[in-house]
Design a protein around this motif. Structure first.
Motif, PDB file in Angstrom:
ATOM      1  N   ARG A  11       0.720  -1.073  -0.334  1.00  0.00           N
ATOM      2  CA  ARG A  11      -0.547   0.529  -0.378  1.00  0.00           C
ATOM      3  C   ARG A  11       1.130   1.159   0.249  1.00  0.00           C
ATOM      4  N   VAL A  12       2.166   1.267   0.770  1.00  0.00           N
ATOM      5  CA  VAL A  12       2.882   2.046   0.644  1.00  0.00           C
ATOM      6  C   VAL A  12       3.063   2.622  -0.214  1.00  0.00           C
ATOM      7  N   ASP A  13       4.199   1.877  -1.129  1.00  0.00           N
ATOM      8  CA  ASP A  13       4.685   1.403  -2.062  1.00  0.00           C
ATOM      9  C   ASP A  13       3.697   2.185  -3.608  1.00  0.00           C
ATOM     10  N   ARG A  14       2.385   2.055  -3.025  1.00  0.00           N
ATOM     11  CA  ARG A  14       1.354   3.090  -4.077  1.00  0.00           C
ATOM     12  C   ARG A  14       0.543   4.008  -4.010  1.00  0.00           C
ATOM     13  N   GLN A  15       1.008   4.267  -2.821  1.00  0.00           N
ATOM     14  CA  GLN A  15       1.009   5.750  -2.604  1.00  0.00           C
ATOM     15  C   GLN A  15      -1.068   5.954  -2.440  1.00  0.00           C
ATOM     16  N   LYS A  16      -0.992   4.583  -1.464  1.00  0.00           N
ATOM     17  CA  LYS A  16      -2.369   4.271  -0.824  1.00  0.00           C
ATOM     18  C   LYS A  16      -2.568   4.603   0.614  1.00  0.00           C
ATOM     19  N   PHE A  17      -3.353   5.613   1.107  1.00  0.00           N
ATOM     20  CA  PHE A  17      -3.486   5.301   2.415  1.00  0.00           C
ATOM     21  C   PHE A  17      -3.969   5.249   3.205  1.00  0.00           C
ATOM     22  N   THR A  18      -3.153   4.255   4.422  1.00  0.00           N
ATOM     23  CA  THR A  18      -3.430   3.228   5.028  1.00  0.00           C
ATOM     24  C   THR A  18      -3.745   3.898   6.708  1.00  0.00           C
ATOM     25  N   GLN A  19      -4.819   3.450   7.195  1.00  0.00           N
ATOM     26  CA  GLN A  19      -4.566   3.859   8.300  1.00  0.00           C
ATOM     27  C   GLN A  19      -5.258   2.081   9.039  1.00  0.00           C
ATOM     28  N   HIS A  20      -3.797   2.458  10.299  1.00  0.00           N
ATOM     29  CA  HIS A  20      -4.236   0.981  10.694  1.00  0.00           C
ATOM     30  C   HIS A  20      -4.130   0.944  12.498  1.00  0.00           C
ATOM     31  N   ILE A 146      -0.077   7.042  21.082  1.00  0.00           N
ATOM     32  CA  ILE A 146      -0.922   7.829  23.178  1.00  0.00           C
ATOM     33  C   ILE A 146      -2.310   6.976  23.586  1.00  0.00           C
ATOM     34  N   THR A 147      -2.381   7.026  24.644  1.00  0.00           N
ATOM     35  CA  THR A 147      -2.889   6.113  25.345  1.00  0.00           C
ATOM     36  C   THR A 147      -4.851   6.133  24.434  1.00  0.00           C
ATOM     37  N   SER A 148      -5.036   4.912  24.442  1.00  0.00           N
ATOM     38  CA  SER A 148      -6.568   5.230  23.868  1.00  0.00           C
ATOM     39  C   SER A 148      -7.956   5.855  24.661  1.00  0.00           C
ATOM     40  N   PRO A 149      -8.580   6.108  24.115  1.00  0.00           N
ATOM     41  CA  PRO A 149      -8.892   6.394  22.787  1.00  0.00           C
ATOM     42  C   PRO A 149      -8.536   7.524  22.331  1.00  0.00           C
ATOM     43  N   LYS A 150      -7.351   7.976  22.763  1.00  0.00           N
ATOM     44  CA  LYS A 150      -7.488   9.705  22.859  1.00  0.00           C
ATOM     45  C   LYS A 150      -6.528   9.683  20.813  1.00  0.00           C
ATOM     46  N   LYS A 151      -5.671   8.461  20.995  1.00  0.00           N
ATOM     47  CA  LYS A 151      -5.254   8.286  19.691  1.00  0.00           C
ATOM     48  C   LYS A 151      -6.370   7.814  18.796  1.00  0.00           C
ATOM     49  N   GLU A 152      -7.128   7.573  18.767  1.00  0.00           N
ATOM     50  CA  GLU A 152      -7.791   6.848  17.413  1.00  0.00           C
ATOM     51  C   GLU A 152      -8.750   7.919  17.529  1.00  0.00           C
ATOM     52  N   VAL A 153      -8.812   9.061  17.905  1.00  0.00           N
ATOM     53  CA  VAL A 153      -9.505   9.969  17.646  1.00  0.00           C
ATOM     54  C   VAL A 153      -8.968  11.038  17.450  1.00  0.00           C
ATOM     55  N   PHE A 154      -8.341  11.179  17.582  1.00  0.00           N
ATOM     56  CA  PHE A 154      -7.216  11.768  17.188  1.00  0.00           C
ATOM     57  C   PHE A 154      -6.671  11.439  15.317  1.00  0.00           C
ATOM     58  N   ILE A 155      -6.670  10.934  15.401  1.00  0.00           N
ATOM     59  CA  ILE A 155      -6.277  10.058  14.040  1.00  0.00           C
ATOM     60  C   ILE A 155      -7.592  10.092  13.266  1.00  0.00           C
ATOM     61  N   GLU A 156      -8.570   9.577  13.119  1.00  0.00           N
ATOM     62  CA  GLU A 156      -9.013   9.878  12.263  1.00  0.00           C
ATOM     63  C   GLU A 156     -10.011  10.925  12.191  1.00  0.00           C
ATOM     64  N   ARG A 157      -9.758  11.960  13.441  1.00  0.00           N
ATOM     65  CA  ARG A 157     -10.114  13.418  12.663  1.00  0.00           C
ATOM     66  C   ARG A 157      -9.259  13.752  11.819  1.00  0.00           C
ATOM     67  N   TRP A 158      -7.834  14.190  11.632  1.00  0.00           N
ATOM     68  CA  TRP A 158      -7.116  14.322  11.075  1.00  0.00           C
ATOM     69  C   TRP A 158      -6.621  13.637  10.141  1.00  0.00           C
ATOM     70  N   LYS A 159      -7.189  12.800   9.595  1.00  0.00           N
ATOM     71  CA  LYS A 159      -6.139  11.810   9.055  1.00  0.00           C
ATOM     72  C   LYS A 159      -6.253  12.413   7.379  1.00  0.00           C
ATOM     73  N   GLU A 160      -6.480  13.068   6.930  1.00  0.00           N
ATOM     74  CA  GLU A 160      -6.934  13.740   5.233  1.00  0.00           C
ATOM     75  C   GLU A 160      -5.677  15.042   5.440  1.00  0.00           C
ATOM     76  N   GLN A 161      -5.881  14.813   6.911  1.00  0.00           N
ATOM     77  CA  GLN A 161      -4.907  16.496   6.870  1.00  0.00           C
ATOM     78  C   GLN A 161      -2.874  16.343   7.223  1.00  0.00           C
ATOM     79  N   LEU A 162      -3.175  14.998   7.602  1.00  0.00           N
ATOM     80  CA  LEU A 162      -1.749  14.831   7.954  1.00  0.00           C
ATOM     81  C   LEU A 162      -0.761  14.618   6.964  1.00  0.00           C
ATOM     82  N   GLY A 163      -0.950  14.042   5.980  1.00  0.00           N
ATOM     83  CA  GLY A 163       0.057  14.222   4.679  1.00  0.00           C
ATOM     84  C   GLY A 163       1.105  13.158   4.927  1.00  0.00           C
TER      85      GLY A 163
END
Length: 234
Positions: A11-20, A146-163
């Protein structure tokens, strides 16, 4: 583990965003009442089981789960991949001392590793600033300790802006890599008693969490088992 690493690399090679994300007993229990956490987990592209309790429960309910994919072990494999492929990484989370030490340890292990940046996990008054730092760093892989659920919520909120192309929550992994916390012996990991080792190390902070979540999970599993049995006899 091998399948997971290969899938992410492709996925990284194909430049395809992946949230794990990884799930364990505590997270599955908390998802029942925390809808933001549940939505964040369900929104991920790849979900691994980190916790033998969930592996055993899944097998008991008839799911073919080959093995546990522990977050800290996957992190180590992905850092090795990033060093070999030249993927710049960013470390976010823990204290300033811990994240700095984590970066130093990993650079010592992998001289070719490209660390685009790192930042501690105490930034909640200005999340947009942190997002901009990550985006402008040129990182392709982001690891959030970061502790759960803060990290999951942070990633979900900003994933499109993280680059970044890949983002993964790694919980207390930086504590382990930096040497601040010792991981359970291999034999305890294999039999699913790693949680007990954590309780022994931090009894005041951990005993209530594991007592409550493990008990709730046992009842969840019992109800699911009964429901499965009723379906098979209907």
């Amino acid at each position: 583990m091998d399948e997971t690493v290969g899938w992410i690399a492709d996925r990284v090679d194909r430049q395809k965003f992946t949230q794990h994300v990884v799930v364990n007993v505590a997270k599955l229990v908390n998802m029942r009442s925390d809808h933001l956490l549940a939505d964040s987990v369900h929104g991920c592209d790849l979900i691994n089981i980190d916790g033998m309790g969930v592996v055993w429960a899944a097998r008991l309910l008839g799911y073919d789960v080959p093995e546990r994919v522990a977050g800290v072990d996957l992190f180590v494999r992905l850092i090795d991949l990033a060093a070999k492929r030249g993927f710049p990484v960013f470390f976010l989370g823990a204290t300033e001392k811990i994240v700095e030490r984590t970066s130093a340890v990993l650079m010592d292990r992998h001289p070719d590793l490209k660390i685009a940046g790192f930042h501690h996990g105490y930034f909640w008054d200005d999340e947009e600033k942190i997002v901009e730092i990550i985006r402008s760093s040129g990182a392709r892989l982001l690891f959030v300790a970061i502790t759960s659920p803060k990290k999951e919520v942070f990633i979900e909120r900003w994933k499109e802006q993280l680059g970044v192309i890949f983002v993964m929550g790694v919980g207390g992994t930086f504590d382990v890599i930096s040497g601040a916390v010792r991981r359970a012996p291999k034999w305890m990991q294999r039999i699913g008693m790693e949680w007990l080792y954590r309780v022994i190390q931090e009894p005041r902070r951990m005993w209530r969490r594991y007592l409550v979540t493990n008990t709730k999970f046992a009842f969840m599993l019992l109800r699911a088992r009964i429901a499965l049995k009723n379906e098979s006899t209907a």
